[in-house]
Enzyme design. Structure first.
Site, PDB file in Angstrom:
ATOM      1  CB  SER A 134      35.464   9.303 -15.231  1.00 47.74           C
ATOM      2  OG  SER A 134      35.221   7.932 -15.057  1.00 47.74           O
ATOM      3  CE1 TYR A 159      33.590  10.626  -9.938  1.00 47.42           C
ATOM      4  CE2 TYR A 159      32.964   8.656 -11.161  1.00 47.42           C
ATOM      5  CZ  TYR A 159      33.895   9.623 -10.844  1.00 47.42           C
ATOM      6  OH  TYR A 159      35.136   9.588 -11.434  1.00 47.42           O
ATOM      7  CE  LYS A 163      34.880  13.193 -12.300  1.00 46.83           C
ATOM      8  NZ  LYS A 163      35.790  14.283 -11.920  1.00 46.83           N
TER       9      LYS A 163
HETATM   10  C1  UD1 Z   1      34.773   3.104 -10.688  1.00 47.88           C
HETATM   11  C2  UD1 Z   1      33.846   4.103 -11.334  1.00 47.88           C
HETATM   12  C3  UD1 Z   1      34.646   5.006 -12.212  1.00 47.88           C
HETATM   13  C4  UD1 Z   1      35.746   5.659 -11.404  1.00 47.88           C
HETATM   14  C5  UD1 Z   1      36.624   4.577 -10.830  1.00 47.88           C
HETATM   15  C6  UD1 Z   1      37.725   5.152  -9.976  1.00 47.88           C
HETATM   16  C7  UD1 Z   1      31.629   3.754 -12.384  1.00 47.88           C
HETATM   17  C8  UD1 Z   1      30.692   2.768 -12.973  1.00 47.88           C
HETATM   18  N1  UD1 Z   1      32.827   3.335 -12.040  1.00 47.88           N
HETATM   19  O1  UD1 Z   1      35.275   2.257 -11.710  1.00 47.88           O
HETATM   20  O2  UD1 Z   1      33.829   5.995 -12.747  1.00 47.88           O
HETATM   21  O3  UD1 Z   1      36.488   6.518 -12.216  1.00 47.88           O
HETATM   22  O4  UD1 Z   1      35.820   3.728 -10.017  1.00 47.88           O
HETATM   23  O5  UD1 Z   1      38.852   4.346 -10.090  1.00 47.88           O
HETATM   24  O6  UD1 Z   1      31.273   4.891 -12.225  1.00 47.88           O
HETATM   25  N2  UD1 Z   1      35.855  -5.103  -7.684  1.00 47.88           N
HETATM   26  C9  UD1 Z   1      35.849  -6.241  -6.896  1.00 47.88           C
HETATM   27  N3  UD1 Z   1      35.962  -6.107  -5.546  1.00 47.88           N
HETATM   28  C10 UD1 Z   1      36.086  -4.887  -4.928  1.00 47.88           C
HETATM   29  C11 UD1 Z   1      36.089  -3.709  -5.747  1.00 47.88           C
HETATM   30  C12 UD1 Z   1      35.951  -3.857  -7.108  1.00 47.88           C
HETATM   31  O7  UD1 Z   1      35.748  -7.367  -7.399  1.00 47.88           O
HETATM   32  O8  UD1 Z   1      36.180  -4.830  -3.692  1.00 47.88           O
HETATM   33  C13 UD1 Z   1      35.796  -5.246  -9.152  1.00 47.88           C
HETATM   34  C14 UD1 Z   1      34.658  -4.518  -9.833  1.00 47.88           C
HETATM   35  O9  UD1 Z   1      33.532  -5.340  -9.949  1.00 47.88           O
HETATM   36  C15 UD1 Z   1      35.297  -4.177 -11.176  1.00 47.88           C
HETATM   37  C16 UD1 Z   1      36.771  -3.967 -10.862  1.00 47.88           C
HETATM   38  O10 UD1 Z   1      36.986  -4.649  -9.632  1.00 47.88           O
HETATM   39  O11 UD1 Z   1      35.198  -5.262 -12.063  1.00 47.88           O
HETATM   40  C17 UD1 Z   1      37.167  -2.513 -10.693  1.00 47.88           C
HETATM   41  O12 UD1 Z   1      36.307  -1.873  -9.758  1.00 47.88           O
HETATM   42  P1  UD1 Z   1      36.625  -0.423  -9.179  1.00 47.88           P
HETATM   43  O13 UD1 Z   1      38.042  -0.349  -8.744  1.00 47.88           O
HETATM   44  O14 UD1 Z   1      35.573  -0.100  -8.161  1.00 47.88           O
HETATM   45  O15 UD1 Z   1      36.494   0.550 -10.434  1.00 47.88           O
HETATM   46  P2  UD1 Z   1      35.293   0.696 -11.504  1.00 47.88           P
HETATM   47  O16 UD1 Z   1      33.989   0.245 -10.954  1.00 47.88           O
HETATM   48  O17 UD1 Z   1      35.746   0.124 -12.794  1.00 47.88           O
END
Ligand code: UD1
Length: 370
Positions: A134, A159, A163
């Site tokens: 990842s 997590y 990795k």
């Molecule tokens: C996270 C993990 C990554 C993992 C991936 C799976 C970390 C830091 N991040 O990535 O390792 O591979 O998930 O896809 O380990 N967001 C919202 N509202 C929500 C959910 C998310 O605004 O309800 C925003 C977050 O702040 C971020 C973006 O959407 O900016 C993506 O979030 P998310 O889908 O959770 O993925 P990551 O955090 O990038």
């Protein structure tokens, strides 16, 4: 399993989101596939759907075992019964938040799971492993776009640490024994679903990741989207990520297999993380190759919401919440290495990713359970 001249690939975690899409691509490329999955976070229906997508003839080249990869004895039996060419190792826990609450479970399952798999495989002479890593291993990235030369950094949760640890273990295996062939694939943010709408992401409980959350709001299961922060130093203030269609990602695994078979690329993969090894008399490559799998394009949370609105045909309610601890402002990949060396490039754009996610979600509002 039908008689075939093709190689057999062991896919651990093959019933899961990325695993199931990868199995479809492998079968469509005429590989034989053995899935090992304990179904702890996936459904047996995914296996039926894979068979449906590829058709009955290719479905004969798929075998499924409900086994936990920590069960060395059961895994050993699989290696005895099948002539495994390579392993694609997906099996693992993946919820970032949960990993901070259950670190022991995460280290045990993910790290010991990989070590058990590698140990059993070695006992059967199998030293080719493609690992599901990842972009989280880059931590707060030193630079953007992130190339494979970007240093691995302090990870922000157990997590992510699993990795990074698994990458190091696999790298040390090659350092000690140059018969190993290891490909470390660092995924950015996989979303979307198979165009058939038959397989897709089916998270247990309330989704942690953005896309499944958005699609459950779109289908009416959740009330509103929570945007985690709009004060980041990004064009619209919301977090920017490199979303990649899961089918593109799946094809990246087939490309990695071709790379270690020596049928694509030059084998000159040197960078900060990769180690070039010998090519043997059969043309098979040895070493450790690291590839980013992303699109190279950053998309903000608000852009995702609006693209999904287009796909589902109605507005989606959202509220702005505080930043989520541990989140970074922005990350996206440089994917030049995967393109030049493996001939792999992501084809699908955000519009297509949202359309396919929506087709899966609207046809399966409760995931595989109906
Ligand atoms: C996270 C993990 C990554 C993992 C991936 C799976 C970390 C830091 N991040 O990535 O390792 O591979 O998930 O896809 O380990 N967001 C919202 N509202 C929500 C959910 C998310 O605004 O309800 C925003 C977050 O702040 C971020 C973006 O959407 O900016 C993506 O979030 P998310 O889908 O959770 O993925 P990551 O955090 O990038």
């Amino acid at each position: 399993m039908a008689a075939s001249n093709q190689k057999t690939i062991l896919v651990t975690g093959g019933a899961g989101f990325i695993g199931s899409h990868t199995v479809v691509e492998l079968l469509q490329q005429d590989y034989n596939v053995v899935i090992v999955d304990d179904l702890s976070n996936s459904s047996p229906i995914a296996i039926d759907r894979i068979r449906q997508i590829v058709g009955s003839q290719r479905a004969d080249n798929l075998v499924f075992y409900q086994i936990n990869v920590l069960n060395a004895e059961a895994l050993g039996k699989v290696f005895e019964d099948h002539d495994i060419f390579a392993i694609i190792h997906f099996a693992g826990f993946k919820a970032v938040g949960e990993s901070t609450q259950k670190p022991l479970e995460y280290y045990w399952n993910n790290v010991t799971g990989l070590m058990t798999t590698a140990n059993v495989a070695r006992a059967h002479g199998v030293k080719r492993i493609i690992f599901s890593s990842s972009a989280t291993v880059y931590g707060e990235p030193a630079f953007i776009p992130i190339t494979e030369d970007c240093p691995m950094a302090k990870t922000t949760n157990p997590y992510g640490e699993t990795k990074a640890m698994c990458e190091r273990i696999l790298t040390d295996l090659f350092r000690a024994d140059d018969e190993y062939s290891v490909v470390l694939l660092r995924y950015f943010n996989p979303i979307g679903a198979h165009e058939s709408g038959l397989i897709g992401e089916d998270p247990a409980g309330i989704p942690n990741n953005l896309l499944p959350y958005v699609s459950q709001v779109a289908v009416g299961k959740l009330k509103e989207i929570h945007v985690f922060g709009n004060d980041y130093p990004t064009p619209d203030g919301t977090g920017v990520r490199d979303y990649i269609h899961v089918v593109d990602l799946a094809r990246g695994h087939v490309a990695a297999l071709r790379w270690l078979e020596g049928t694509v690329g030059t084998g000159t993969v040197e960078d900060a993380a990769s180690l070039v090894g010998p090519t043997d008399e059969e043309g098979l490559r040895h070493g450790v190759a690291v590839f980013n799998l992303g699109t190279g394009t950053g998309t903000s949370v608000l852009q995702i919401i609006h693209a999904f609105e287009e796909a589902c045909g109605h507005e989606l309610p959202y509220v702005i919440d505080p930043r989520r601890p541990g989140d970074i402002a922005e990350n996206y990949a440089a994917c030049d290495k995967a393109r030049t060396e493996m001939g792999w490039v992501a084809e699908y754009d955000i519009k297509r990713m949202c359309e396919d996610s929506w087709r899966w979600q609207s046809q399966n509002p409760n995931g595989f359970e109906g």
